[in-house]
Design a protein around this motif. Structure first.
Motif, PDB file in Angstrom:
ATOM      1  N   LEU A   3      12.627  16.208   6.071  1.00 28.18           N
ATOM      2  CA  LEU A   3      12.393  15.145   5.102  1.00 28.18           C
ATOM      3  C   LEU A   3      11.546  15.662   3.940  1.00 28.18           C
ATOM      4  N   LEU A   4      10.567  16.478   4.312  1.00 29.48           N
ATOM      5  CA  LEU A   4       9.636  16.970   3.296  1.00 29.48           C
ATOM      6  C   LEU A   4      10.328  17.841   2.264  1.00 29.48           C
ATOM      7  N   LEU A   5      11.239  18.680   2.743  1.00 30.22           N
ATOM      8  CA  LEU A   5      11.869  19.595   1.789  1.00 30.22           C
ATOM      9  C   LEU A   5      12.942  18.892   0.971  1.00 30.22           C
ATOM     10  N   CYS A  36       9.698   4.549   9.361  1.00 32.53           N
ATOM     11  CA  CYS A  36       9.838   5.351  10.595  1.00 32.53           C
ATOM     12  C   CYS A  36       8.605   5.253  11.472  1.00 32.53           C
ATOM     13  N   LEU A  37       7.520   4.656  10.951  1.00 36.21           N
ATOM     14  CA  LEU A  37       6.262   4.734  11.682  1.00 36.21           C
ATOM     15  C   LEU A  37       6.073   3.593  12.673  1.00 36.21           C
ATOM     16  N   GLY A  38       6.983   2.626  12.631  1.00 42.57           N
ATOM     17  CA  GLY A  38       6.990   1.641  13.716  1.00 42.57           C
ATOM     18  C   GLY A  38       6.197   0.366  13.510  1.00 42.57           C
ATOM     19  N   VAL A  41       1.724  -2.898  10.467  1.00 45.52           N
ATOM     20  CA  VAL A  41       0.584  -2.633   9.589  1.00 45.52           C
ATOM     21  C   VAL A  41       0.987  -1.659   8.466  1.00 45.52           C
ATOM     22  N   PHE A  42       1.992  -0.843   8.732  1.00 45.01           N
ATOM     23  CA  PHE A  42       2.410   0.108   7.708  1.00 45.01           C
ATOM     24  C   PHE A  42       3.180  -0.550   6.572  1.00 45.01           C
ATOM     25  N   SER A  43       3.696  -1.776   6.839  1.00 42.30           N
ATOM     26  CA  SER A  43       4.416  -2.458   5.754  1.00 42.30           C
ATOM     27  C   SER A  43       3.445  -2.916   4.654  1.00 42.30           C
ATOM     28  N   ILE A  44       2.183  -3.184   5.032  1.00 43.23           N
ATOM     29  CA  ILE A  44       1.156  -3.530   4.014  1.00 43.23           C
ATOM     30  C   ILE A  44       0.967  -2.337   3.078  1.00 43.23           C
ATOM     31  N   ILE A  45       0.861  -1.165   3.680  1.00 37.97           N
ATOM     32  CA  ILE A  45       0.626   0.053   2.901  1.00 37.97           C
ATOM     33  C   ILE A  45       1.846   0.361   2.047  1.00 37.97           C
ATOM     34  N   LYS A  46       3.017   0.206   2.657  1.00 28.27           N
ATOM     35  CA  LYS A  46       4.250   0.483   1.926  1.00 28.27           C
ATOM     36  C   LYS A  46       4.356  -0.417   0.695  1.00 28.27           C
ATOM     37  N   THR A  54       6.275   0.421  -8.961  1.00 26.51           N
ATOM     38  CA  THR A  54       7.011  -0.547  -9.791  1.00 26.51           C
ATOM     39  C   THR A  54       6.268  -0.840 -11.100  1.00 26.51           C
ATOM     40  N   LYS A  55       4.942  -0.989 -10.997  1.00 26.38           N
ATOM     41  CA  LYS A  55       4.151  -1.289 -12.206  1.00 26.38           C
ATOM     42  C   LYS A  55       4.220  -0.141 -13.211  1.00 26.38           C
ATOM     43  N   ILE A  56       4.174   1.077 -12.726  1.00 24.45           N
ATOM     44  CA  ILE A  56       4.229   2.221 -13.640  1.00 24.45           C
ATOM     45  C   ILE A  56       5.639   2.342 -14.230  1.00 24.45           C
ATOM     46  N   LEU A  92      -4.289   1.135 -13.972  1.00 30.44           N
ATOM     47  CA  LEU A  92      -4.879   0.702 -12.699  1.00 30.44           C
ATOM     48  C   LEU A  92      -3.944   1.027 -11.532  1.00 30.44           C
ATOM     49  N   ALA A  93      -2.649   0.824 -11.751  1.00 28.82           N
ATOM     50  CA  ALA A  93      -1.669   1.111 -10.684  1.00 28.82           C
ATOM     51  C   ALA A  93      -1.711   2.594 -10.307  1.00 28.82           C
ATOM     52  N   LEU A  94      -1.777   3.464 -11.305  1.00 26.30           N
ATOM     53  CA  LEU A  94      -1.803   4.910 -11.029  1.00 26.30           C
ATOM     54  C   LEU A  94      -3.140   5.340 -10.418  1.00 26.30           C
ATOM     55  N   VAL A 106      -4.319  15.067   2.053  1.00 25.07           N
ATOM     56  CA  VAL A 106      -5.355  15.548   2.965  1.00 25.07           C
ATOM     57  C   VAL A 106      -4.863  15.466   4.416  1.00 25.07           C
ATOM     58  N   LEU A 107      -4.116  14.390   4.719  1.00 21.52           N
ATOM     59  CA  LEU A 107      -3.558  14.254   6.069  1.00 21.52           C
ATOM     60  C   LEU A 107      -2.611  15.418   6.391  1.00 21.52           C
ATOM     61  N   LEU A 108      -1.688  15.676   5.488  1.00 25.90           N
ATOM     62  CA  LEU A 108      -0.712  16.751   5.744  1.00 25.90           C
ATOM     63  C   LEU A 108      -1.403  18.115   5.787  1.00 25.90           C
ATOM     64  N   ASN A 127      -7.128  13.649  11.972  1.00 18.75           N
ATOM     65  CA  ASN A 127      -6.524  14.014  10.680  1.00 18.75           C
ATOM     66  C   ASN A 127      -6.504  12.808   9.748  1.00 18.75           C
ATOM     67  N   ILE A 128      -6.149  11.649  10.311  1.00 15.47           N
ATOM     68  CA  ILE A 128      -6.081  10.421   9.516  1.00 15.47           C
ATOM     69  C   ILE A 128      -7.483  10.023   9.026  1.00 15.47           C
ATOM     70  N   THR A 129      -8.456  10.130   9.932  1.00 19.60           N
ATOM     71  CA  THR A 129      -9.819   9.754   9.566  1.00 19.60           C
ATOM     72  C   THR A 129     -10.362  10.667   8.471  1.00 19.60           C
ATOM     73  N   ALA A 150      -7.078  -0.866  12.303  1.00 18.23           N
ATOM     74  CA  ALA A 150      -5.848  -1.308  12.972  1.00 18.23           C
ATOM     75  C   ALA A 150      -4.748  -0.273  12.788  1.00 18.23           C
ATOM     76  N   ALA A 151      -4.671   0.284  11.579  1.00 19.28           N
ATOM     77  CA  ALA A 151      -3.646   1.298  11.308  1.00 19.28           C
ATOM     78  C   ALA A 151      -3.898   2.546  12.157  1.00 19.28           C
ATOM     79  N   LEU A 152      -5.165   2.853  12.346  1.00 19.83           N
ATOM     80  CA  LEU A 152      -5.527   4.047  13.127  1.00 19.83           C
ATOM     81  C   LEU A 152      -5.051   3.902  14.571  1.00 19.83           C
ATOM     82  N   THR A 208     -15.055  -1.639  -5.191  1.00 16.96           N
ATOM     83  CA  THR A 208     -14.407  -1.728  -3.881  1.00 16.96           C
ATOM     84  C   THR A 208     -13.538  -2.977  -3.801  1.00 16.96           C
ATOM     85  N   VAL A 209     -12.497  -2.913  -2.965  1.00 13.13           N
ATOM     86  CA  VAL A 209     -11.653  -4.091  -2.725  1.00 13.13           C
ATOM     87  C   VAL A 209     -11.930  -4.632  -1.329  1.00 13.13           C
TER      88      VAL A 209
HETATM   89  C1  03F Z   1      -6.195  -1.908  -3.433  1.00 16.22           C
HETATM   90  C2  03F Z   1      -5.913  -1.423  -1.998  1.00 16.22           C
HETATM   91  N1  03F Z   1      -5.003  -0.307  -2.012  1.00 16.22           N
HETATM   92  C3  03F Z   1      -5.281  -2.526  -1.155  1.00 16.22           C
HETATM   93  O1  03F Z   1      -6.073  -3.691  -1.248  1.00 16.22           O
HETATM   94  C4  03F Z   1      -5.282  -2.103   0.286  1.00 16.22           C
HETATM   95  C5  03F Z   1      -4.188  -2.080   1.017  1.00 16.22           C
HETATM   96  C6  03F Z   1      -4.214  -1.736   2.471  1.00 16.22           C
HETATM   97  C7  03F Z   1      -4.952  -0.451   2.755  1.00 16.22           C
HETATM   98  C8  03F Z   1      -5.033  -0.134   4.185  1.00 16.22           C
HETATM   99  C9  03F Z   1      -5.654   1.215   4.407  1.00 16.22           C
HETATM  100  C10 03F Z   1      -5.009   1.953   5.490  1.00 16.22           C
HETATM  101  C11 03F Z   1      -5.206   3.440   5.362  1.00 16.22           C
HETATM  102  C12 03F Z   1      -4.184   4.286   5.963  1.00 16.22           C
HETATM  103  C13 03F Z   1      -4.011   4.394   7.436  1.00 16.22           C
HETATM  104  C14 03F Z   1      -2.848   5.259   7.665  1.00 16.22           C
HETATM  105  C15 03F Z   1      -2.433   5.685   8.968  1.00 16.22           C
HETATM  106  C16 03F Z   1      -1.443   6.815   8.792  1.00 16.22           C
HETATM  107  C17 03F Z   1      -0.582   7.083   9.912  1.00 16.22           C
HETATM  108  C18 03F Z   1       0.370   8.217   9.738  1.00 16.22           C
HETATM  109  C19 03F Z   1      -4.999  -2.150  -5.434  1.00 16.22           C
HETATM  110  O2  03F Z   1      -5.004  -2.255  -4.020  1.00 16.22           O
HETATM  111  C20 03F Z   1      -3.553  -2.152  -5.878  1.00 16.22           C
HETATM  112  O3  03F Z   1      -2.902  -1.018  -5.379  1.00 16.22           O
HETATM  113  C21 03F Z   1      -3.500  -2.200  -7.398  1.00 16.22           C
HETATM  114  O4  03F Z   1      -2.167  -2.268  -7.858  1.00 16.22           O
HETATM  115  C22 03F Z   1      -4.253  -3.466  -7.779  1.00 16.22           C
HETATM  116  O5  03F Z   1      -4.066  -3.802  -9.038  1.00 16.22           O
HETATM  117  O6  03F Z   1      -7.929  -4.144  -7.562  1.00 16.22           O
HETATM  118  C23 03F Z   1      -5.705  -3.279  -7.399  1.00 16.22           C
HETATM  119  C24 03F Z   1      -6.610  -4.426  -7.898  1.00 16.22           C
HETATM  120  O7  03F Z   1      -5.733  -3.235  -5.979  1.00 16.22           O
HETATM  121  C25 03F Z   1      -5.331   0.869  -1.467  1.00 16.22           C
HETATM  122  O8  03F Z   1      -6.401   1.077  -0.963  1.00 16.22           O
HETATM  123  C26 03F Z   1      -4.283   1.985  -1.503  1.00 16.22           C
HETATM  124  C27 03F Z   1      -3.914   2.301  -0.098  1.00 16.22           C
HETATM  125  C28 03F Z   1      -2.979   3.463   0.009  1.00 16.22           C
HETATM  126  C29 03F Z   1      -2.829   3.885   1.456  1.00 16.22           C
HETATM  127  C30 03F Z   1      -1.969   5.095   1.600  1.00 16.22           C
HETATM  128  C31 03F Z   1      -1.842   5.441   3.033  1.00 16.22           C
HETATM  129  C32 03F Z   1      -0.741   6.395   3.349  1.00 16.22           C
HETATM  130  C33 03F Z   1      -0.503   6.339   4.823  1.00 16.22           C
HETATM  131  C34 03F Z   1       0.290   7.120   5.560  1.00 16.22           C
HETATM  132  C35 03F Z   1       0.926   8.298   5.036  1.00 16.22           C
HETATM  133  C36 03F Z   1       1.923   8.864   5.949  1.00 16.22           C
HETATM  134  C37 03F Z   1       2.371  10.208   5.444  1.00 16.22           C
HETATM  135  C38 03F Z   1       3.629  10.141   4.697  1.00 16.22           C
HETATM  136  C39 03F Z   1       4.153  11.502   4.410  1.00 16.22           C
HETATM  137  C40 03F Z   1       5.523  11.383   3.843  1.00 16.22           C
HETATM  138  C41 03F Z   1       6.085  12.686   3.447  1.00 16.22           C
HETATM  139  C42 03F Z   1       7.526  12.579   3.067  1.00 16.22           C
END
Ligand code: 03F
Length: 209
Positions: A3-5, A36-38, A41-46, A54-56, A92-94, A106-108, A127-129, A150-152, A208-209
């Motif tokens: 997937l990475l390559l 793929c992560l099951g 909680v990952f849908s929040i991050i996604k 989308t904003k950018i 702000l989005a970027l 950092v995780l990878l 690694n995640i921490t 919770a994600a951890l 902070t948020v």
């Molecule tokens: C602020 C904030 N965004 C948002 O409020 C928080 C969302 C939930 C954050 C939860 C943290 C969890 C951490 C990760 C645990 C991961 C476990 C990994 C397992 C493998 C901003 O939001 C908005 O973005 C902005 O648009 C808005 O305007 O103040 C602004 C207003 O608020 C964040 O803190 C960003 C969170 C990004 C988390 C990225 C985590 C990536 C996790 C996993 C990566 C897996 C590796 C993938 C490799 C793929 C290779 C192909």
């Protein structure tokens, strides 16, 4: 295949400017990986990451010839939004997107370096921490830090995570980690360049948020 390559980032030019269209195309390949992560909680991050992409893209699409590089967008918004900037628009989005990208970096890197909890060799919590403390924790208040906890707990086992990075195929750990290493060759300088731009333009915020 890995997937990475398949999702290699483009090499940066000598001036380290980041081409907006290429960056958006590269970064858009990351969110589907969260499926793929099951865990839910990952849908929040996604959706947070997708929302920022989308904003950018919305700004870029208004005038692709004007916004060739990410810096073009950030500088244009500095002019247009004056007092509100940088807490506005694609800037702000970027700002947030790059923190998620740094987290992934950092995780990878930590996996590729072989950081491991010897008592729990099939967990990736160390690694995640490490990634969280480096990239995100200081921007999170206690409620969001709870989401992190919770994600951890929901994080995949090391073997499953490496398998997901190899598109579900059983690949030897060392081969997968070699691909992680290759992926980081262009990915890390791209993330670094965005951080450097925010620092040079004085566009970084530390609320902070
Ligand atoms: C602020 C904030 N965004 C948002 O409020 C928080 C969302 C939930 C954050 C939860 C943290 C969890 C951490 C990760 C645990 C991961 C476990 C990994 C397992 C493998 C901003 O939001 C908005 O973005 C902005 O648009 C808005 O305007 O103040 C602004 C207003 O608020 C964040 O803190 C960003 C969170 C990004 C988390 C990225 C985590 C990536 C996790 C996993 C990566 C897996 C590796 C993938 C490799 C793929 C290779 C192909």
């Amino acid at each position: 295949m890995s997937l990475l390559l398949d999702n290699q980032f483009a090499e940066l030019p000598a001036d380290k400017s980041v081409d907006t269209k290429t960056f958006l195309d590269n970064v858009s390949t990351l969110p589907p990986f969260f499926d793929c992560l099951g865990s839910k909680v990952f849908s929040i991050i996604k959706s947070d990451i997708n929302g920022n992409i989308t904003k950018i893209r919305a700004v870029y699409d208004q005038d692709p010839a004007k916004y060739v590089t990410l810096q073009d967008i950030v500088e244009a918004e500095r002019e247009t939004h004056k007092g509100e900037w940088p807490k506005v628009g694609a800037t702000l989005a970027l700002m947030w997107l790059k923190r998620g990208l740094r987290f992934i970096q950092v995780l990878l890197q930590s996996l590729a370096d072989g950081d491991r909890d010897e008592n729990n060799p099939n967990l990736i919590r160390v690694n995640i921490t490490k990634a969280y403390e480096h990239a995100l924790k200081r921007y999170h208040g206690w409620i969001v830090q709870k989401v992190f906890s919770a994600a951890l707990i929901a994080a995949p086992y090391r073997s499953n995570f490496l398998k997901a990075l190899s598109k579900g195929e059983e690949v030897k750990d060392e081969d997968c980690l070699a691909n992680v290493h290759l992926f980081l060759v262009n990915y890390t300088p791209t993330v670094d360049a965005i951080y450097e731009m925010y620092s040079n333009l004085n566009a970084e915020l530390d609320y902070t948020v």
